[in-house]
Design a protein around this motif. Structure first.
Motif, PDB file in Angstrom:
ATOM      1  N   LEU A 189      22.153  21.296  39.406  1.00  0.00           N
ATOM      2  CA  LEU A 189      23.317  22.021  38.812  1.00  0.00           C
ATOM      3  C   LEU A 189      22.765  23.586  38.608  1.00  0.00           C
ATOM      4  CD1 LEU A 189      26.335  22.389  37.978  1.00  0.00           C
ATOM      5  CD2 LEU A 189      25.417  21.714  35.680  1.00  0.00           C
ATOM      6  N   VAL A 190      23.568  24.514  39.348  1.00  0.00           N
ATOM      7  CA  VAL A 190      23.271  25.884  39.109  1.00  0.00           C
ATOM      8  C   VAL A 190      24.582  26.675  38.530  1.00  0.00           C
ATOM      9  CG1 VAL A 190      22.510  28.131  40.061  1.00  0.00           C
ATOM     10  CG2 VAL A 190      21.491  26.090  41.127  1.00  0.00           C
ATOM     11  N   ILE A 191      24.511  27.162  37.339  1.00  0.00           N
ATOM     12  CA  ILE A 191      25.638  27.723  36.866  1.00  0.00           C
ATOM     13  C   ILE A 191      25.310  29.258  36.619  1.00  0.00           C
ATOM     14  CG2 ILE A 191      27.167  28.041  34.674  1.00  0.00           C
ATOM     15  CD1 ILE A 191      26.551  24.937  34.206  1.00  0.00           C
ATOM     16  N   ALA A 249      29.578  28.100  40.276  1.00  0.00           N
ATOM     17  CA  ALA A 249      28.736  26.877  39.852  1.00  0.00           C
ATOM     18  C   ALA A 249      28.482  26.058  41.178  1.00  0.00           C
ATOM     19  CB  ALA A 249      29.498  25.883  39.049  1.00  0.00           C
ATOM     20  N   SER A 250      27.179  25.572  41.332  1.00  0.00           N
ATOM     21  CA  SER A 250      27.135  24.681  42.475  1.00  0.00           C
ATOM     22  C   SER A 250      26.325  23.488  42.089  1.00  0.00           C
ATOM     23  CB  SER A 250      26.406  25.343  43.701  1.00  0.00           C
ATOM     24  OG  SER A 250      25.028  25.729  43.479  1.00  0.00           O
ATOM     25  N   TYR A 251      26.819  22.273  42.536  1.00  0.00           N
ATOM     26  CA  TYR A 251      26.375  20.839  41.933  1.00  0.00           C
ATOM     27  C   TYR A 251      26.104  20.226  43.072  1.00  0.00           C
ATOM     28  CZ  TYR A 251      26.429  16.475  39.764  1.00  0.00           C
ATOM     29  OH  TYR A 251      25.968  15.307  39.219  1.00  0.00           O
ATOM     30  N   THR A 252      25.010  19.420  43.027  1.00  0.00           N
ATOM     31  CA  THR A 252      24.400  18.473  44.129  1.00  0.00           C
ATOM     32  C   THR A 252      24.370  17.144  43.362  1.00  0.00           C
ATOM     33  OG1 THR A 252      22.983  20.144  45.150  1.00  0.00           O
ATOM     34  CG2 THR A 252      22.799  17.949  45.894  1.00  0.00           C
ATOM     35  N   ASP A 253      24.961  16.230  44.075  1.00  0.00           N
ATOM     36  CA  ASP A 253      24.985  14.977  43.208  1.00  0.00           C
ATOM     37  C   ASP A 253      23.708  13.940  43.616  1.00  0.00           C
ATOM     38  OD1 ASP A 253      25.629  13.767  45.661  1.00  0.00           O
ATOM     39  OD2 ASP A 253      27.492  13.153  45.177  1.00  0.00           O
ATOM     40  N   SER A 310      23.237  11.701  45.477  1.00  0.00           N
ATOM     41  CA  SER A 310      23.011  11.417  47.001  1.00  0.00           C
ATOM     42  C   SER A 310      22.860  12.711  47.785  1.00  0.00           C
ATOM     43  CB  SER A 310      24.274  10.669  47.593  1.00  0.00           C
ATOM     44  OG  SER A 310      24.613   9.577  46.614  1.00  0.00           O
ATOM     45  N   GLY A 311      22.851  13.746  47.357  1.00  0.00           N
ATOM     46  CA  GLY A 311      22.553  15.112  47.997  1.00  0.00           C
ATOM     47  C   GLY A 311      23.854  15.654  48.411  1.00  0.00           C
ATOM     48  N   ASN A 312      25.204  15.185  48.051  1.00  0.00           N
ATOM     49  CA  ASN A 312      26.268  15.872  48.347  1.00  0.00           C
ATOM     50  C   ASN A 312      26.632  16.873  47.426  1.00  0.00           C
ATOM     51  OD1 ASN A 312      27.113  13.659  50.131  1.00  0.00           O
ATOM     52  ND2 ASN A 312      27.437  12.519  48.087  1.00  0.00           N
ATOM     53  N   THR A 313      26.985  18.325  48.066  1.00  0.00           N
ATOM     54  CA  THR A 313      27.177  19.721  47.309  1.00  0.00           C
ATOM     55  C   THR A 313      28.529  19.662  46.993  1.00  0.00           C
ATOM     56  OG1 THR A 313      26.953  20.898  49.348  1.00  0.00           O
ATOM     57  CG2 THR A 313      24.975  20.555  48.260  1.00  0.00           C
ATOM     58  N   TYR A 314      28.433  20.350  45.846  1.00  0.00           N
ATOM     59  CA  TYR A 314      30.004  20.743  45.545  1.00  0.00           C
ATOM     60  C   TYR A 314      30.067  22.167  44.752  1.00  0.00           C
ATOM     61  CZ  TYR A 314      30.622  15.676  45.315  1.00  0.00           C
ATOM     62  OH  TYR A 314      30.479  14.166  45.591  1.00  0.00           O
ATOM     63  N   ALA A 315      31.327  22.859  44.601  1.00  0.00           N
ATOM     64  CA  ALA A 315      31.212  24.054  44.184  1.00  0.00           C
ATOM     65  C   ALA A 315      32.314  24.131  43.438  1.00  0.00           C
ATOM     66  CB  ALA A 315      31.185  25.074  45.257  1.00  0.00           C
ATOM     67  N   ASN A 316      32.584  25.357  42.430  1.00  0.00           N
ATOM     68  CA  ASN A 316      33.807  25.468  41.800  1.00  0.00           C
ATOM     69  C   ASN A 316      34.559  26.387  42.391  1.00  0.00           C
ATOM     70  OD1 ASN A 316      32.076  27.794  41.003  1.00  0.00           O
ATOM     71  ND2 ASN A 316      33.639  28.082  39.633  1.00  0.00           N
ATOM     72  N   SER A 317      35.977  26.556  42.178  1.00  0.00           N
ATOM     73  CA  SER A 317      36.852  27.433  42.495  1.00  0.00           C
ATOM     74  C   SER A 317      36.998  28.376  41.784  1.00  0.00           C
ATOM     75  CB  SER A 317      38.218  26.688  43.111  1.00  0.00           C
ATOM     76  OG  SER A 317      39.123  27.912  43.031  1.00  0.00           O
TER      77      SER A 317
END
Length: 135
Positions: free
Chosen positions: A52-54, A71-75, A77-84
């Motif tokens: 997680l990078v905030i 923010a960017s988050y990697t779970d 399993s390696g899937n990446t997510y970001a905030n809006s």
């Protein structure tokens, strides 16, 4: 005797507890914007990809909200997510920020992140940050 502190970023990914024990905090420029970046990952990042990078736009101890948070988050399993940045629900509260080498950074957060196609959304809530500033 120097006290060895254990630094971490912990939160619930929806209802699953996650604790990232390898952390750092630093000032970072994004274009002409000064941000404070805090990141956390697992000690064994080969087996567990969670990270997680905030980033917040500023470097003071206060509450940051929607457009001030990146923010960017990697779970695991390696899937990446970001905030809006339009999401008014996101809050990062920095309660302590010592702007010096090995200074403390502490805070809490609630951030909603989605994958690139916006088909999956995760709530990162009950977030706690306890890290050290690497100037």
């Amino acid at each position: 005797v120097t006290e060895v502190k254990s630094f971490y970023i912990s939160f619930l990914q929806d209802t699953v507890p996650v604790k990232l024990s390898v952390t750092s905090a630093r000032r970072e420029m994004i274009g002409s914007l000064l941000t404070t970046a805090v990141d956390g990952k697992m000690p064994d990042s080969i087996r567990n990809n969670s990270s997680l990078v905030i980033r917040v736009t500023g470097d003071s101890a206060r509450t940051y909200s929607h457009t001030e948070i990146l923010a960017s988050y990697t779970d695991s399993s390696g899937n990446t997510y970001a905030n809006s940045t339009a999401d008014t629900m996101n809050i990062v509260k920095i309660t302590r920020l010592e702007k010096k080498r090995d200074g403390m950074l502490e805070g809490s957060f609630t951030i909603r992140v989605s994958n690139f196609t916006k088909t999956k959304t995760l709530m990162l809530n009950n977030g706690k940050i306890y890290s050290v500033f690497a100037e």
